[in-house]
Design an enzyme around this catalytic site. Structure first.
Site, short mmCIF file in Angstrom:
data_model
loop_
_atom_site.label_atom_id
_atom_site.label_comp_id
_atom_site.label_asym_id
_atom_site.label_seq_id
_atom_site.Cartn_x
_atom_site.Cartn_y
_atom_site.Cartn_z
CE LYS A 118 63.25 -30.70 41.72
NZ LYS A 118 61.91 -31.24 41.88
CE LYS A 200 65.33 -35.16 36.73
NZ LYS A 200 64.37 -35.62 37.66
CE LYS A 203 56.98 -33.41 36.38
NZ LYS A 203 56.10 -34.50 36.63
P1 AMP Z 1 58.70 -36.56 38.63
O1 AMP Z 1 58.22 -35.99 37.34
O2 AMP Z 1 59.95 -35.94 39.10
O3 AMP Z 1 57.63 -36.64 39.66
O4 AMP Z 1 59.06 -38.08 38.30
C1 AMP Z 1 58.12 -39.12 38.25
C2 AMP Z 1 58.77 -40.42 37.82
O5 AMP Z 1 59.33 -40.30 36.51
C3 AMP Z 1 59.91 -40.86 38.72
O6 AMP Z 1 59.86 -42.27 38.86
C4 AMP Z 1 61.13 -40.45 37.98
O7 AMP Z 1 62.25 -41.24 38.29
C5 AMP Z 1 60.70 -40.66 36.54
N1 AMP Z 1 61.45 -39.77 35.66
C6 AMP Z 1 61.41 -38.40 35.64
N2 AMP Z 1 62.24 -37.90 34.70
C7 AMP Z 1 62.84 -38.98 34.12
C8 AMP Z 1 63.81 -39.12 33.08
N3 AMP Z 1 64.32 -38.07 32.46
N4 AMP Z 1 64.19 -40.38 32.73
C9 AMP Z 1 63.67 -41.46 33.36
N5 AMP Z 1 62.76 -41.39 34.33
C10 AMP Z 1 62.34 -40.17 34.72
#
Ligand code: AMP
Ligand code: TRP
Length: 337
Positions: A118, A200, A203
């Site tokens: 980041k 990965k 969003k």
């Molecule tokens: P975040 O959107 O970063 O707050 O992520 C929320 C949850 O979604 C966390 O448990 C992340 O590990 C999971 N997550 C986010 N992106 C991915 C991805 N590309 N593949 C699998 N899990 C994800």
């Protein structure tokens, strides 16, 4: 008092309300939330304070917060069985964050790969919050004495740090915190970008790289057809050499339950077209019911507000209890002596 009443184990997880939730969020985290709701005592938080490490437009953030909560509910989470709430509504997160930051070393935070990624992405805004982000995450988890944390693979390092902080604190003050375990999906713990399958799905990347939970079927089909694969026309699971195809196979396997072998047998040698259509179909049939529910729930502001309030009240009660204990252990003077 009955000594032997078996308490349900506790689960905590959080998702940041930024942008659109993706298929990665769904497969990596959200889908598991629902599977765990009967067996465990679960708290699912919209971690709005974490979202502020990146500059947000206030009106957009407000909308994204409500949208995220509506998606939680639309995915089938029962707000009576689970505590669904906003992190910022429970002030103890911020307080515990501070205490725990005094038990976290600079070197540990410097090693966090998410911080490194980041800071490279937002070189003009490497703020202290971005650096101490994993401490707040540890506070989220430890505040509720959570036993298990359903997350995607990208959060493994942060969870490991939360465990270390808990153990360090316990080492000084006795058994205060529960040391949490991670809970990862067997397939799909790391859903990759459709355009660069070595990264990965995220969003915060451009639209065509991810599928949003709220993407309509035609958009999903189009994004799938354009997903990067290779020119070999071979549906074979080999993440090293065939990251694009392997990513799509993982998505199909996670959503349909088919094994990698079955997928290979069914789709190899037919060109990527039918395979990609099958992946799109599996995504559409997983997301369509959520989208329909979302339309209904997001129109009902009074309902969303009542869930928000109830979640904040119930989470606060648990947080309050933990903090009485933590302050006492630390030697923070209580207001009433
Ligand atoms: P975040 O959107 O970063 O707050 O992520 C929320 C949850 O979604 C966390 O448990 C992340 O590990 C999971 N997550 C986010 N992106 C991915 C991805 N590309 N593949 C699998 N899990 C994800
Ligand atoms: N850091 C997580 C992410 O970006 C979100 C999060 C914050 C979280 N607090 C948490 C996940 C506590 C699990 C438990 O994906």
């Amino acid at each position: 008092m009955e000594a032997n009443i078996q308490q349900k184990k506790r689960i905590f997880s959080g998702i940041q309300p930024t942008g659109q939730l993706t298929l990665g969020n769904y497969i990596g985290a959200l889908r598991n939330f629902k599977l765990l709701e009967d067996e465990y005592d679960c708290l699912y938080s919209i971690v709005d304070m974490h979202a502020l490490t990146v500059r947000q437009n206030p009106a957009e953030l407000r909308k994204a917060c409500l949208r995220t909560m509506a998606i939680f509910l639309a995915s089938g989470l029962d707000p009576q069985k689970n505590i669904i709430y906003f992190q910022s509504h429970v002030h103890e997160h911020a307080e515990l964050n501070w205490y725990l930051s005094c038990f976290t070393y600079m070197g540990e935070l410097q090693r966090m790969t998410q911080f490194k990624d980041k800071s490279a992405k937002h070189a003009d805004n490497i703020n202290a919050g971005l650096f101490t982000y994993p401490v707040l995450m540890a506070a989220d988890i430890l505040l509720y004495m959570s036993d298990m944390v359903p997350i995607g693979a990208d959060q493994k390092q942060h969870l490991e740090l939360a465990r270390n902080i808990a153990q360090r604190f316990n080492g000084v003050y006795g058994d205060v915190f529960v040391v949490p375990e991670g809970y990862f999906p067997k397939v799909g713990a790391r859903v990759m970008s459709l355009q660069d399958p070595t990264r990965k799905m995220s969003k915060s990347d451009p639209e065509e790289t991810y599928i949003a939970i709220l993407d309509k079927p035609d958009v999903i089909r189009r994004k799938m057809r354009r997903a990067k694969t290779d020119s070999e026309n071979c549906v074979e699971f080999d993440p090293e050499n065939r990251p694009g195809v392997s990513n799509l196979m993982s998505i199909l396997s996670a959503l349909s339950g088919m094994s990698m072998e079955e997928i290979s047998e069914t789709y190899s040698g037919k060109g990527y077209g039918p395979f990609k259509d099958a992946v799109a179909d599996s995504v559409i049939s997983a997301l369509e019911p959520i989208q329909n529910e979302y339309e209904r729930i997001s129109a009902d502001k009074a309902y969303l507000e009542s869930v928000m309030q109830d979640g904040a009240d119930r989470a606060s009660r648990i947080a309050h209890k933990t903090m009485l204990k933590v302050r006492k252990k630390l030697g923070i003077a209580p207001l009433k002596l």
